[in-house]
Scaffold this motif. Structure first.
Motif, short mmCIF file in Angstrom:
data_model
loop_
_atom_site.label_atom_id
_atom_site.label_comp_id
_atom_site.label_asym_id
_atom_site.label_seq_id
_atom_site.Cartn_x
_atom_site.Cartn_y
_atom_site.Cartn_z
N SER A 129 1.03 -1.22 -0.03
CA SER A 129 -0.16 -0.07 -0.14
C SER A 129 0.82 1.24 -0.06
O SER A 129 1.91 1.23 0.73
CB SER A 129 -0.96 0.07 1.24
OG SER A 129 -1.74 -0.86 1.30
N ILE A 130 0.63 2.25 -0.75
CA ILE A 130 1.38 3.62 -0.84
C ILE A 130 0.34 4.53 -1.11
O ILE A 130 -0.59 4.48 -2.01
CB ILE A 130 2.26 3.53 -1.92
CG1 ILE A 130 3.37 4.64 -1.79
CG2 ILE A 130 1.71 3.08 -3.29
CD1 ILE A 130 4.53 4.40 -2.75
N TYR A 131 0.50 5.57 -0.07
CA TYR A 131 -0.41 6.80 -0.02
C TYR A 131 0.63 8.17 -0.01
O TYR A 131 1.31 8.32 0.77
CB TYR A 131 -1.42 6.67 0.78
CG TYR A 131 -2.66 5.69 0.67
CD1 TYR A 131 -3.45 6.14 -0.18
CD2 TYR A 131 -2.23 4.42 1.23
CE1 TYR A 131 -4.57 5.15 -0.03
CE2 TYR A 131 -3.08 3.59 1.14
CZ TYR A 131 -4.47 3.79 0.30
OH TYR A 131 -5.31 2.80 0.08
N LEU A 132 0.29 8.97 -0.85
CA LEU A 132 0.85 10.28 -0.94
C LEU A 132 -0.20 11.42 -0.50
O LEU A 132 -1.23 11.42 -0.83
CB LEU A 132 1.38 10.76 -2.20
CG LEU A 132 2.56 9.73 -2.79
CD1 LEU A 132 2.96 10.36 -4.25
CD2 LEU A 132 3.53 9.14 -1.87
N ARG A 133 0.45 12.38 0.23
CA ARG A 133 -0.41 13.56 0.32
C ARG A 133 -0.96 13.91 -0.71
O ARG A 133 -0.39 13.85 -1.90
CB ARG A 133 0.28 14.72 1.08
CG ARG A 133 -0.22 15.35 2.19
CD ARG A 133 0.74 16.17 3.03
NE ARG A 133 0.97 17.54 2.29
CZ ARG A 133 1.78 18.64 2.85
NH1 ARG A 133 2.22 18.65 3.86
NH2 ARG A 133 1.77 19.51 2.06
N HIS A 134 -2.28 14.37 -0.66
CA HIS A 134 -2.90 14.77 -2.21
C HIS A 134 -2.20 15.84 -2.85
O HIS A 134 -2.18 15.90 -3.92
CB HIS A 134 -4.37 15.15 -1.66
CG HIS A 134 -4.29 16.52 -1.17
ND1 HIS A 134 -4.32 16.91 0.26
CD2 HIS A 134 -4.68 17.79 -1.52
CE1 HIS A 134 -4.23 17.96 0.58
NE2 HIS A 134 -4.55 18.70 -0.39
N ASP A 135 -1.19 16.71 -2.43
CA ASP A 135 -0.73 17.66 -2.96
C ASP A 135 0.97 17.41 -3.09
O ASP A 135 1.77 18.09 -3.59
CB ASP A 135 -0.71 18.94 -2.04
CG ASP A 135 -0.28 19.07 -0.77
OD1 ASP A 135 0.27 17.91 -0.26
OD2 ASP A 135 -0.10 19.99 -0.24
N ALA A 136 1.18 16.06 -3.02
CA ALA A 136 2.76 15.83 -3.18
C ALA A 136 3.11 15.02 -4.28
O ALA A 136 4.14 14.64 -4.74
CB ALA A 136 3.11 14.92 -1.92
N GLY A 137 2.21 14.81 -5.50
CA GLY A 137 2.32 14.12 -6.52
C GLY A 137 3.16 14.88 -7.45
O GLY A 137 3.43 16.10 -7.34
N GLY A 138 3.80 14.05 -8.35
CA GLY A 138 4.83 14.66 -9.23
C GLY A 138 6.07 15.12 -8.69
O GLY A 138 6.99 15.81 -9.38
N ARG A 139 6.32 14.96 -7.57
CA ARG A 139 7.72 15.26 -6.91
C ARG A 139 8.79 14.18 -6.56
O ARG A 139 9.54 14.06 -5.87
CB ARG A 139 7.43 16.07 -5.52
CG ARG A 139 6.73 17.29 -5.91
CD ARG A 139 6.87 18.25 -4.83
NE ARG A 139 5.61 17.98 -4.01
CZ ARG A 139 5.31 18.59 -2.92
NH1 ARG A 139 6.26 19.18 -2.23
NH2 ARG A 139 4.28 18.46 -1.98
N ARG A 140 8.26 12.83 -7.07
CA ARG A 140 9.12 11.72 -7.06
C ARG A 140 8.99 11.10 -5.70
O ARG A 140 9.78 9.97 -5.27
CB ARG A 140 10.60 11.74 -7.53
CG ARG A 140 10.63 12.10 -8.97
CD ARG A 140 12.17 12.41 -9.56
NE ARG A 140 12.50 11.01 -9.43
CZ ARG A 140 12.59 9.88 -10.05
NH1 ARG A 140 11.85 9.85 -11.17
NH2 ARG A 140 13.29 9.04 -10.03
N VAL A 141 8.24 11.49 -4.77
CA VAL A 141 7.93 10.83 -3.62
C VAL A 141 7.42 9.43 -3.60
O VAL A 141 8.09 8.60 -3.00
CB VAL A 141 7.05 11.56 -2.71
CG1 VAL A 141 6.80 11.10 -1.36
CG2 VAL A 141 7.41 13.11 -2.72
#
Length: 189
Positions: free
Chosen positions: A96-108
């Motif tokens: 499972s992997i979840y990113l903060r909704h505003d963290a996309g596109g930063r290679r996190v």
């Protein structure tokens, strides 16, 4: 990299083992998708104490649970859990992997998933499964495919959330020697 015991930084992004102190941020990240998205089929966001309980249970079973942070702010998290409870599945995990909704596109997501895969291999797991909620979740599908996952199939309309039927896409990736040789020993724990 041993993600469970080392801290690795690059471009000020730190990927490390999660702690109880991270669970408030983890709950906030996850809660956003519970309420507004289709990557998860939960409909009521669990609080920080429930996320801490889940985290502790997974870590106690020997599964990695990682967070990515920049400047002290948790931008995402990733973990694996048992794919299925029967003993013969012990070599296979589900991620499972979840990113903060505003963290996309930063290679996190890229950094988190790479570290998670490496840690799973270090711990001797042989297969990793990704069950992507929503066949329209292009970002998650691209992320997993870029890390060597292969599409296994789509379970059509298995969930209903936010007023529509939702598919689940199953992807799989071998870890370490995969199925080329028997496991070294009995299941951990």
């Amino acid at each position: 990299m041993n993600a469970a015991s080392e801290q690795v930084t690059s471009d000020t992004l730190l990927v490390r083992s999660a702690t109880d102190a991270d669970m408030e941020a983890v709950a906030d990240i996850y809660g956003h998708y519970v309420l507004h998205g289709t990557p998860t089929f939960e409909t009521e966001p669990p609080g920080a104490s429930e996320m801490a309980r889940r985290h502790a249970g997974l870590v106690a079973q020997g599964y990695p649970y990682l967070v990515a942070e920049r400047d002290g702010v948790v931008l995402g998290y990733a973990y694996v859990s048992s794919y299925r409870p029967r003993p013969a599945y012990w070599n296979t995990v589900e991620n499972s992997i979840y990113l903060r909704h505003d963290a996309g596109g930063r290679r996190v997501g890229t950094r988190l998933l790479a570290a998670l895969i490496e840690e799973c291999e270090r711990r001797g797991f042989r297969q990793i499964i990704a069950m992507i909620g929503d066949s329209g979740n292009e970002a998650s599908l691209r992320l997993h495919l870029a890390h060597g996952f292969e599409s296994i199939g789509t379970l059509r309309a298995v969930g209903y959330k936010l007023g529509r039927w939702i598919d689940t896409v199953c992807l799989q990736r071998s870890l370490g020697p995969g199925d080329t040789m028997p496991p070294a020993g009995p299941p951990p724990g």
